[in-house]
Motif scaffolding. Structure first.
Motif, PDB file in Angstrom:
ATOM      1  N   VAL A 199     -24.897 -46.725   8.379  1.00  0.00           N
ATOM      2  CA  VAL A 199     -24.839 -47.561   9.576  1.00  0.00           C
ATOM      3  C   VAL A 199     -23.375 -47.696   9.979  1.00  0.00           C
ATOM      4  CG1 VAL A 199     -25.307 -49.840  10.548  1.00  0.00           C
ATOM      5  CG2 VAL A 199     -26.893 -48.840   8.899  1.00  0.00           C
ATOM      6  N   PRO A 200     -23.001 -47.325  11.205  1.00  0.00           N
ATOM      7  CA  PRO A 200     -21.596 -47.472  11.610  1.00  0.00           C
ATOM      8  C   PRO A 200     -21.218 -48.939  11.711  1.00  0.00           C
ATOM      9  CG  PRO A 200     -22.961 -46.880  13.486  1.00  0.00           C
ATOM     10  CD  PRO A 200     -23.838 -46.779  12.281  1.00  0.00           C
ATOM     11  N   GLY A 201     -19.969 -49.223  11.488  1.00  0.00           N
ATOM     12  CA  GLY A 201     -19.513 -50.609  11.561  1.00  0.00           C
ATOM     13  C   GLY A 201     -18.007 -50.682  11.582  1.00  0.00           C
ATOM     14  N   SER A 202     -17.501 -51.899  11.520  1.00  0.00           N
ATOM     15  CA  SER A 202     -16.049 -52.113  11.491  1.00  0.00           C
ATOM     16  C   SER A 202     -15.701 -53.097  10.381  1.00  0.00           C
ATOM     17  CB  SER A 202     -15.563 -52.644  12.846  1.00  0.00           C
ATOM     18  OG  SER A 202     -15.850 -51.743  13.875  1.00  0.00           O
ATOM     19  N   PRO A 203     -15.531 -52.650   9.153  1.00  0.00           N
ATOM     20  CA  PRO A 203     -15.665 -51.258   8.722  1.00  0.00           C
ATOM     21  C   PRO A 203     -17.112 -50.905   8.399  1.00  0.00           C
ATOM     22  CG  PRO A 203     -14.988 -52.598   6.878  1.00  0.00           C
ATOM     23  CD  PRO A 203     -15.070 -53.532   8.060  1.00  0.00           C
ATOM     24  N   THR A 204     -17.360 -49.608   8.239  1.00  0.00           N
ATOM     25  CA  THR A 204     -18.669 -49.138   7.802  1.00  0.00           C
ATOM     26  C   THR A 204     -18.902 -49.561   6.357  1.00  0.00           C
ATOM     27  OG1 THR A 204     -18.552 -47.242   9.272  1.00  0.00           O
ATOM     28  CG2 THR A 204     -20.066 -47.070   7.417  1.00  0.00           C
ATOM     29  N   ASP A 205     -20.130 -49.995   6.059  1.00  0.00           N
ATOM     30  CA  ASP A 205     -20.492 -50.298   4.672  1.00  0.00           C
ATOM     31  C   ASP A 205     -20.378 -49.007   3.865  1.00  0.00           C
ATOM     32  OD1 ASP A 205     -21.655 -50.939   2.258  1.00  0.00           O
ATOM     33  OD2 ASP A 205     -23.456 -51.845   3.107  1.00  0.00           O
ATOM     34  N   PRO A 206     -19.480 -48.949   2.876  1.00  0.00           N
ATOM     35  CA  PRO A 206     -19.275 -47.687   2.164  1.00  0.00           C
ATOM     36  C   PRO A 206     -20.356 -47.376   1.136  1.00  0.00           C
ATOM     37  CG  PRO A 206     -17.867 -49.373   1.230  1.00  0.00           C
ATOM     38  CD  PRO A 206     -18.557 -50.010   2.410  1.00  0.00           C
ATOM     39  N   SER A 207     -21.241 -48.317   0.848  1.00  0.00           N
ATOM     40  CA  SER A 207     -22.255 -48.073  -0.180  1.00  0.00           C
ATOM     41  C   SER A 207     -23.240 -47.007   0.269  1.00  0.00           C
ATOM     42  CB  SER A 207     -23.020 -49.352  -0.507  1.00  0.00           C
ATOM     43  OG  SER A 207     -24.119 -49.053  -1.369  1.00  0.00           O
ATOM     44  N   PRO A 208     -23.440 -45.958  -0.518  1.00  0.00           N
ATOM     45  CA  PRO A 208     -24.430 -44.936  -0.148  1.00  0.00           C
ATOM     46  C   PRO A 208     -25.863 -45.388  -0.395  1.00  0.00           C
ATOM     47  CG  PRO A 208     -23.375 -44.363  -2.231  1.00  0.00           C
ATOM     48  CD  PRO A 208     -22.685 -45.603  -1.731  1.00  0.00           C
ATOM     49  N   TYR A 209     -26.031 -46.591  -0.952  1.00  0.00           N
ATOM     50  CA  TYR A 209     -27.367 -47.079  -1.292  1.00  0.00           C
ATOM     51  C   TYR A 209     -27.922 -48.077  -0.272  1.00  0.00           C
ATOM     52  CZ  TYR A 209     -26.886 -44.650  -5.657  1.00  0.00           C
ATOM     53  OH  TYR A 209     -26.740 -43.647  -6.586  1.00  0.00           O
ATOM     54  N   ARG A 210     -27.282 -48.170   0.905  1.00  0.00           N
ATOM     55  CA  ARG A 210     -27.764 -49.045   1.982  1.00  0.00           C
ATOM     56  C   ARG A 210     -27.654 -48.284   3.298  1.00  0.00           C
ATOM     57  NH1 ARG A 210     -28.355 -54.910   2.889  1.00  0.00           N
ATOM     58  NH2 ARG A 210     -26.879 -55.336   4.535  1.00  0.00           N
ATOM     59  N   PRO A 211     -28.368 -47.158   3.408  1.00  0.00           N
ATOM     60  CA  PRO A 211     -28.142 -46.261   4.540  1.00  0.00           C
ATOM     61  C   PRO A 211     -28.884 -46.686   5.801  1.00  0.00           C
ATOM     62  CG  PRO A 211     -29.823 -45.341   3.123  1.00  0.00           C
ATOM     63  CD  PRO A 211     -29.348 -46.605   2.444  1.00  0.00           C
ATOM     64  N   SER A 212     -28.478 -46.094   6.902  1.00  0.00           N
ATOM     65  CA  SER A 212     -29.208 -46.251   8.157  1.00  0.00           C
ATOM     66  C   SER A 212     -30.506 -45.461   8.111  1.00  0.00           C
ATOM     67  CB  SER A 212     -28.350 -45.761   9.326  1.00  0.00           C
ATOM     68  OG  SER A 212     -29.089 -45.720  10.523  1.00  0.00           O
ATOM     69  N   SER A 213     -30.418 -44.244   7.594  1.00  0.00           N
ATOM     70  CA  SER A 213     -31.589 -43.378   7.493  1.00  0.00           C
ATOM     71  C   SER A 213     -31.550 -42.643   6.173  1.00  0.00           C
ATOM     72  CB  SER A 213     -31.617 -42.359   8.642  1.00  0.00           C
ATOM     73  OG  SER A 213     -32.664 -41.419   8.455  1.00  0.00           O
ATOM     74  N   ARG A 214     -32.701 -42.581   5.523  1.00  0.00           N
ATOM     75  CA  ARG A 214     -32.799 -41.767   4.308  1.00  0.00           C
ATOM     76  C   ARG A 214     -33.241 -40.346   4.633  1.00  0.00           C
ATOM     77  NH1 ARG A 214     -36.364 -44.801  -0.094  1.00  0.00           N
ATOM     78  NH2 ARG A 214     -37.812 -45.010   1.667  1.00  0.00           N
TER      79      ARG A 214
END
Length: 727
Positions: A199-214
């Protein structure tokens, strides 16, 4: 004290798969509150807000179950008649429309067991005229056991920078690593973190375990120079300027010790990729792109539409204009038309990323790897992301996945991920799950399922409540497993379940029966039902991926030296006095070192015979793994160069740079891929896995007992409300 559910509410909950109690330990049962159960039922579309509503809903559900001939999805393990058909009235007629387009009239129960693999449509007509329809999933009885033993590397891709990457590891680096490890080290696989779209953001959440799409990968992982059209961008000066900026990002991390800046990397890559998008595709490339669009269909259109709308209205779709919150509205269709250039841009990014993921797997297999790239499937998605927007009907509104309180986390956990509705999945024949798996298996030699226990049940936490105020909701594990096994078999892929943490009885046995490997981490393999001492290698299970550590745990060097305790103390994360923690950690390590010494695994380690050196001890730990019967052995790549820092420190958010660290040596100096490939320490560690000798025993399985507990809890570097059980 919250009130427990009454008898009628408990019966209603059970009929909808909602548990009214749970066991944090084998000798203790906790009852869920009536309020929590009521809210969970409401998320399933069941009104239990008052006694009369409970009685009405209970009567309706009992009548529904009494009258129906079939559940929404029926499972048939190949060669065995489905159990769901055994209770049909005598004389019932079966009709099957197969996935392959064949129509079978008056099919027998035994004949159903011989149908081709796939998801078919089953219609049953009872003698009294009642009709039932169901999705029929025909899956192999089990996945084949991986041939022989393989060993490989575990790495967080962003942390693996080469001297060609643009500030973070990319798919070009992954292909290089796989090609080198397969040919030079004889490695059988490389396992990476989830590469799902963020999910884009300011800043983007860097965790790969909370994605926008799997389902769709993140184009931030693209190697821009490997996109064929990049060479035809007409402005040479602009391309040179982009490369210069990319070099500065790379050097800032590798040479100046700065953190990986995902947002800066994406800003630069997006600018380059927008230039690429203006380069016309050649006829062959255009045909391949059109094929990709047709194959991905509405799912890709929805994903690209969400990306385009997020650029205009921000990434939180629940704050968009109300009509755009519905992906099927006329206003959304109109907006898609107005933003078609951006929709096409994001669709092309998905195609390019898919191409490079496929190329990485091809490079791995061409290097001789029997497995290749092991991809990671996160347990859920961000509530404001593309999947949650496009598939709203499949997610439980107002609910979040988490974990109940247990011996390792008294407050419970809320992971901030909306759960799938079990009823809607079953009604669809698990279509969203099937499409997700099929997309990932396109380029995976194996798939790791994060928190694989989620195929069986998940802890639902009502929005705004503490994690203690939740309830377990059960899924049709047989159907979920059948779909998983079916899609993996079609792809010829292996499946690894992350089954660490608290595991209810029967889960590991069910996974093993279907050929799904488990996960075993050395430090937690103790005789928990006995004296608690380290579990000897001959008692380890064979059907697993065995490792010394993971991305959520201290590196092996940090654990051996006790530096992980000092780090947690500096960040205020200890729950006991520092000296107590030091003593406990030292005792734990000493027990393992004693076991390694008893087995003769320390002698001669490192080639110099110095059994007291840290490097020798790291090698001895991996010799122990080789002694086990585990079918797959994974080496955490940072262990190969003595890295002290965890990639993610559970219980932290901005206190620690989770998901933003490059691989580094024992002194904290970043190590580029080219240096890794030349590292004597890494080569010596990998030599341990090639030493002659056979594993001991054939796997002792799990120790007896009820619920199996392992001290492996914590959060994935998320703020309060985004914790992960057994993560």
């Amino acid at each position: 004290m919250t009130a427990p559910p009454g008898e009628e509410l408990a019966r209603l909950a059970a009929l909808h798969g909602v548990a009214t109690s749970y066991q944090p330990s084998a000798d203790r049962t906790v009852t869920a509150s009536a309020a929590a159960v009521t809210r969970v039922l409401a998320a399933l579309g069941v009104d239990a807000s008052a006694p009369q509503a409970v009685r009405a809903a209970l009567a309706a559900r009992e009548a529904e179950l009494r009258e129906r001939l079939l559940p929404p999805t029926v499972v048939c393990w190949s060669g065995s008649p489905p159990e769901a058909l055994a209770a049909l009235p005598a004389g019932s007629r079966l009709h099957v429309e197969t996935e392959q387009g064949e129509s079978r009239e008056d099919e027998t129960r035994e004949g159903v067991g011989e149908l081709p693999l796939g998801v078919h449509r089953l219609t049953v007509t009872a003698p009294d005229g009642r009709t039932g329809r169901a999705h029929l999933v025909v899956a192999p009885a089990r996945l084949p056991t991986p041939a022989g033993r393989s060993y490989g590397l575990l790495v967080q891709l962003y942390s693996l920078l080469s001297r060609r990457s643009w500030g973070m590891g990319d798919l070009g680096d992954l292909g290089e690593l796989a090609g080198w490890a397969g040919r030079t080290l004889g490695a059988g696989f490389v396992q990476v973190n989830p590469l799902h779209a963020a999910v884009p953001g300011s800043p983007t959440d860097p965790s790969p375990y909370r994605p926008s799409s799997r389902r769709f990968p993140d184009p931030v992982h693209l190697r821009v120079e490997d996109v064929p059209e990049y060479a035809y961008v007409p402005d040479d000066a602009l391309r040179a300027a982009l490369l210069e900026r990319a070099g500065r990002l790379r050097e800032a991390v590798l040479d100046e010790g700065e953190l990986i800046d995902r947002d800066a990397v994406w800003q630069l890559k997006r600018k380059a990729l927008e230039l690429v998008a203006h380069v016309p595709l050649g006829p062959g490339r255009r045909a391949a792109y059109c094929d990709f669009l047709a194959e991905q269909g509405r799912a890709l259109e929805d994903h690209a539409t969400w990306c385009a709308l997020a650029e205009v209205h921000g990434p939180q779709w629940r704050q968009w204009p109300s009509a755009l919150r519905d992906p099927r509205s006329a206003e959304t269709a109109r907006a898609r038309g107005e933003l078609m250039d951006r929709v096409d841009f994001h669709s092309r990014l998905a195609w390019l990323t898919d191409e490079q993921l496929t190329a990485a797997q091809r490079a791995a297999r061409e290097a001789g790897m029997p497995v290749g790239i092991v991809h990671d499937l996160a347990v859920g998605v961000h509530p404001e992301g593309a999947d949650a927007w496009a598939q709203q009907e499949y997610f439980a509104a107002g609910m979040s996945v988490g974990a109940p309180p247990d011996a390792f986390n008294a407050r419970g956990q809320d992971w901030g991920l909306p759960p799938w509705r079990a009823d809607r999945l079953a009604d669809s024949g698990y279509a969203p799950f099937r499409r997700l798996l099929r997309a990932l298996f396109r380029y995976a030699g194996a798939l790791r399922i994060d928190h694989v226990m989620g195929l069986f049940r998940l802890w639902w936490v009502p929005q705004g409540e503490l994690p203690t105020e939740g309830a377990y909701v059960r899924y049709d594990a047989e159907a979920m497993l059948a779909v998983l096994v079916l899609e993996a078999a079609r792809a010829g892929a292996t499946v690894i379940g992350e089954d660490l943490g608290t595991v209810e009885p029967g889960v590991r046995e069910a996974l093993r029966e279907r050929g799904v490997l488990g996960t075993s981490v050395l430090w937690f393999e103790r005789d928990w039902e006995g004296d608690g001492r380290p579990l000897s290698p001959d008692r380890w299970r064979a059907d697993c991926l065995a490792t010394a550590t993971t991305h959520d745990l201290p590196s092996t060097a940090a654990r051996l030296t006790g530096e992980h305790v000092e780090l947690r103390d500096r960040l205020g994360l200890l729950t006991r006095p520092l000296e107590e923690e030091r003593t406990a950690a030292a005792n734990d390590t000493a027990e393992w070192l004693a076991e390694l010494s008893r087995l003769g695994l320390l002698a001669g380690a490192g080639g110099g015979g110095d059994a007291s050196s840290e490097e020798a001890e790291v090698q001895a730990v991996h010799r122990f793994l080789v002694r086990s019967p585990a079918r797959m052995i994974g080496v955490w790549l940072p262990d190969g160069v003595g890295d002290r820092r965890p990639q993610n420190l559970p219980g932290t958010w901005d206190q620690y740079p989770n998901w933003r660290l490059p691989i580094a040596d024992a002194e904290g100096r970043p190590v580029a891929l080219e240096q890794l490939a030349a590292s004597p320490r890494l080569h010596a560690l990998m030599d341990v896995l090639r030493e002659p000798g056979e594993p001991v025993g054939d796997g002792g399985g799990e120790p007896p007992g009820d619920t199996v507990h392992r001290p492996f809890g914590g959060v994935r570097g998320a703020p309060s409300g985004d914790a992960r059980e057994g993560a």
